[in-house]
Design an enzyme around this catalytic site. Structure first.
Site, short mmCIF file in Angstrom:
data_model
loop_
_atom_site.label_atom_id
_atom_site.label_comp_id
_atom_site.label_asym_id
_atom_site.label_seq_id
_atom_site.Cartn_x
_atom_site.Cartn_y
_atom_site.Cartn_z
N CYS B 76 0.83 -1.21 0.00
CA CYS B 76 0.00 0.00 0.00
C CYS B 76 0.87 1.27 0.00
CB CYS B 76 -1.00 -0.02 1.14
SG CYS B 76 -2.33 1.18 0.90
N HIS B 175 -3.98 -4.75 -0.08
CA HIS B 175 -3.55 -5.32 1.20
C HIS B 175 -3.64 -6.84 1.16
CE1 HIS B 175 -3.12 -1.64 3.60
NE2 HIS B 175 -4.01 -1.15 2.76
N GLU B 177 -2.67 -8.88 3.29
CA GLU B 177 -2.99 -9.37 4.64
C GLU B 177 -4.48 -9.29 4.95
OE1 GLU B 177 -1.76 -6.44 3.89
OE2 GLU B 177 -2.32 -4.90 5.35
#
Lengths: 250, 195
Positions: B76, B175, B177
């Site tokens: 990001c 993202h 994650e």
């Protein structure tokens, strides 16, 4: 292409989900993590946890719950309820929340939106707006819908965008709990007025209600609670139906 | 040891949680020695470009990052800081990727928030097992323009760099994650890269 998001909302009281759920495949329906995992598996795009208690002791329970959710869940989640300062938000974000949602505290102190934006960035700041039609105009209500503020909904939506909100969670009190469909009128007006994403909330009872809100308004996401908790509309079935109707979902 | 570079704001713990779910241990640190000795470095980004760059410069972490030879992944804002500059706060950035970060014009909802796919320009180890129909989670108001080092693009308002790669430097605008099983596959691909 950017997809429309489907967001289940979980009400949390003293670390447990309330309002009840009935899934045969969940051992402990009151465990927010069990329920959250089930929704992730079903294809929920985000989750929102609303803490409906506010005692100090319960806040500590909430923080440790958020830490556990962050460990277990691999999609974004928002935490709301009882956040009235940057410190409150910091504790949740440190625990792993991706966004925080503020409602009454933003109306009481609009500067909080600015402070949160400056500290964390606007993508962390969801402003929840509870709206109800009064004499034909959308008005903003706070304190769980009990208090009518001076703000008109459209005016407040524009204000929070300018102050730095990254997203608006718009709940229509007229449609909430009715299962008669999202409030298309106010959702359309707000989502066309602001240039930040709007989550439509309140009134979803059928698959076609989601189709309607995504085709007739600029809403980026649809939120619901009981229809998901009680398995009335399983998320996989909802998404299949939306795809069939050419609405882009994950 | 896998090192996640520490920042002054935001929830980088979510990156550590995601790495842990894949069975890897990691530490979060801004200690130059620990970063240099890492097997893999993850450079997550949360917050605002100019304050993030100041934070890095104050600790000389900009020099540390540029000197890294092990696989290093920007996420990001991390991706944006690896470009030459950013319109956010008119910031001079690290200059690893030969492109600039710009602000989205308000032609659609900004930030670009939610699930969107990307199209691969090159088939690399990092993108192994990922299809063009797979969605990942984005949330950003600024984007890196496409360049020679762009290996996947996303289209929202305009085409921008979704994944970039240059030597040992890798970067993702979304993202991983927070991108469910697709994100896990991408992180696993990165963590399994040979040196």
């Amino acid at each position: 292409m950017l997809k429309k998001r489907i967001i289940p909302c979980l009400d949390i009281k003293n670390g447990r989900t309330v309002k009840g759920v009935n899934f045969v495949d969940i051992k402990d329906a009151g465990d927010p993590i069990e329920l959250a995992k089930k929704y992730v598996k079903d294809g929920a795009d985000e989750l929102i946890f609303l803490d409906i208690t506010a005692t100090l002791e319960d806040r500590k329970t909430l923080i440790s719950l958020v830490e556990k959710i962050a460990e277990e869940i691999n999609i974004p989640f928002t935490v709301g309820g009882g956040i009235s300062s940057v410190e409150d938000a910091l504790a949740l974000i440190k625990a792993g929340a991706d966004k925080v949602s503020i409602n009454s505290s933003a109306v009481k102190n609009p500067q909080l939106i600015v402070d949160l934006k400056e500290r964390f960035g606007s993508q962390f700041v969801v402003v929840a707006i509870d709206t109800k039609s009064v004499d034909g105009r959308g008005k903003v209500f706070t304190k769980g819908g009990t208090y009518e503020t001076r703000w008109e909904t459209l005016q407040w939506a524009k204000e929070v965008e300018e102050l730095g909100a990254g997203e608006i969670l718009l709940t229509s009190m007229n449609s909430d709990g009715t299962k008669g469909g999202f409030d298309i009128d106010i959702t359309k007006k707000v989502s066309e007025l602001v240039n930040i994403p709007v989550i439509a909330s309140g009134g979803a009872g059928k698959v076609k209600h989601f189709e309607e809100v995504f085709t007739k308004t600029q809403a980026s996401a649809g939120l619901a609670a009981s229809i998901f908790h009680f398995g009335e509309i399983p998320i996989p079935r909802l998404k299949e139906a939306l795809k069939t109707n050419n609405i882009l979902v994950r | 040891m896998i090192v996640i570079i520490k920042y002054n704001a935001g929830n980088i713990r979510s990156v550590q949680n995601a790495v842990a779910r894949l069975g890897y241990e990691s530490i979060i640190t801004d200690n130059p020695k620990e970063i240099r000795e890492a097997t893999k470095v993850i450079f997550p980004g949360v917050g605002e470009a100019s304050s993030a760059m100041s934070y890095l410069r104050e600790r000389k972490l900009d020099e540390v990052i540029l000197s890294l030879k092990q696989p290093t992944l920007g996420i990001c804002l991390g991706l944006q800081l690896m470009c030459k500059s950013s319109e956010e706060g008119n910031t001079i950035c690290l200059g690893i990727f030969d492109t600039e970060t710009k602000q989205f014009l308000p032609e659609d909802k900004v930030p670009h928030m939610g699930w969107n796919s990307f199209s691969k320009k090159e088939d690399t180890t990092l993108l192994k097992g990922i299809n063009s129909t797979d969605d990942v989670y984005y949330v950003h108001g600024y984007y890196a323009e496409t360049c020679n080092e762009t290996i996947a693009t996303c289209n929202y308002i305009k085409e921008f760099s979704s994944v970039m790669q240059k030597n040992n430097f890798y970067a993702m605008q979304f993202h991983p994650e927070k991108s469910a099983s697709v994100g896990e596959q991408l992180l696993r691909n990165f963590l399994e890269l040979e040196k």
